[in-house]
Scaffold this active site. Sequence first.
Site, PDB file in Angstrom:
ATOM      1  N   ASP A  69      93.534 -21.553 -35.917  1.00  0.00           N
ATOM      2  CA  ASP A  69      93.240 -20.715 -37.078  1.00  0.00           C
ATOM      3  C   ASP A  69      94.554 -20.144 -37.608  1.00  0.00           C
ATOM      4  OD1 ASP A  69      90.346 -19.200 -38.009  1.00  0.00           O
ATOM      5  OD2 ASP A  69      92.218 -18.301 -38.715  1.00  0.00           O
ATOM      6  N   LYS A 119      93.153 -13.012 -35.284  1.00  0.00           N
ATOM      7  CA  LYS A 119      92.053 -13.654 -34.572  1.00  0.00           C
ATOM      8  C   LYS A 119      92.541 -14.337 -33.302  1.00  0.00           C
ATOM      9  CE  LYS A 119      88.761 -14.753 -38.276  1.00  0.00           C
ATOM     10  NZ  LYS A 119      88.166 -15.855 -39.066  1.00  0.00           N
ATOM     11  N   SER A 147      79.803 -26.603 -44.913  1.00  0.00           N
ATOM     12  CA  SER A 147      78.768 -26.931 -45.892  1.00  0.00           C
ATOM     13  C   SER A 147      79.419 -27.352 -47.210  1.00  0.00           C
ATOM     14  CB  SER A 147      77.865 -25.717 -46.136  1.00  0.00           C
ATOM     15  OG  SER A 147      77.263 -25.298 -44.939  1.00  0.00           O
ATOM     16  N   CYS A 155      76.141 -18.799 -46.998  1.00  0.00           N
ATOM     17  CA  CYS A 155      75.362 -20.017 -47.252  1.00  0.00           C
ATOM     18  C   CYS A 155      74.358 -19.915 -48.392  1.00  0.00           C
ATOM     19  CB  CYS A 155      74.627 -20.428 -45.978  1.00  0.00           C
ATOM     20  SG  CYS A 155      75.716 -21.071 -44.682  1.00  0.00           S
ATOM     21  N   ARG A 191      79.900 -10.792 -46.347  1.00  0.00           N
ATOM     22  CA  ARG A 191      80.180 -11.868 -47.295  1.00  0.00           C
ATOM     23  C   ARG A 191      79.018 -12.030 -48.271  1.00  0.00           C
ATOM     24  NH1 ARG A 191      81.224 -16.921 -43.573  1.00  0.00           N
ATOM     25  NH2 ARG A 191      79.436 -15.950 -42.549  1.00  0.00           N
TER      26      ARG A 191
END
Length: 435
Positions: free
Chosen positions: A43, A48, A132, A272, A339
């Site tokens: 990443d 992180k 996606s 999504c 988000r």
Amino acid sequence: MVHPENVANDNYNTKIGIVGLGFVGLPLALLFAEKGFKVTGIDVDNNKIEQLNNGISYLPDIPDSYLQRAVFLGNLVGTTDYDMIKALDVVIVCVPTPLTTYKNPDLSYLQLVGKELAPRIKNGQLIILESSTYPGTTEEVFQPMLENSGLKVGKDFFIGYSPERIDPGNKKYKVDEIPKIVSGITDQCLSKISTLYKKVFKKIVPVSSSRVAEFTKLLENSYRFINISFINEMAMLCDEMEINLWEAVAAANTKPYGFTPFYPGPGAGGHCIPVDPLYLVWKSNHYGIDSKMIRLSDEINDQISNYIVKNITNFLSEKEEKKVLVYGVTYKKDIDDVRESPAIKIISQLHLNGIGVSYHDPYVSKIKVGNKSYSSVNLTKTVLSETNCVLILTDHSEIPLENILEHAELVYDVRNVTNGLSGKAKIIRLGGGGQ
């Protein structure tokens, strides 16, 4: 939890790389590590990587203890160095695929990863895309980028597509219990990804092409998006007709066939549901087809937020000083993910309407809305009594309803969590028909 020492030793010989360690990538990395694979997480976010390597989880669904087991046993390590790709047998890409400001696909993260992977691919490597995206991305965008390496798919290396099905906050199904759709550019690519994913998922669902797999993901999310928007339209209608939609949905749900319940709320959020269907709209336009159903759902998704703001503005029209406290800013309960959260838009609009806004969310200590920063306030008696309206946008399990109903003046509940309850506060429910 599966103990690595009980897993076949051949898993140790397959080195897995996960590119993108967010809500999809980290759970997937931990699943592979749990099954006995050696996993390298990649990443670009240094914070992180530092937290991961120290065994500190940055996702609420993943306890530190689970992460620490994988890290301290040496089954999972994080890095920002793409050169680690050269030592891996499998690379799984889980990067964001957001929308542009014009609601078109933004593949910039995927394109950056493709440029990093191409010069580092080695013979025999399996590359799997999980992000996606619209039908054709794997073949039309991802494959050409990787073949810039000079290697050929199906001959020198292999490409698969498997849409992620991670549901943050869902405690009913573990990651490996959700059937995994798999596809490949060639038959051999499909065989490679099927063999791998059979080792970590309880059930795989092979499909004939990456385009079918890509479309399946968008189909799932478009179905939910359309039905969420539909029920929110019904909520607005029921308010005008003085009909309790929540009661009607409960009654309709007694039918043993032909009805799936959806419930009103502030609008679809998350990476999504409000995003993926618009990828399909964009792609359908290339075939001269106007996806009216999805476009209308997008309009209603915006409309419901405007409707909530309009109602609050009307509720407080006679107040000289208008104050609203928003309970819950995440897009769904018991997670820390904001988000595409409709709460952000609602807070922004309330502020633009001259209404003072504060918020409380047990999972989110700070948010930024436009150029304005907010910090979560404590739900004290004083804070609640000095607020004109408590707007319940997220139905977190730990919501202190008794405290809110005892000390607030007005509660506007868009999740029906106050159903059957009473207190000193006046309660208005979205879709409650005035009840």
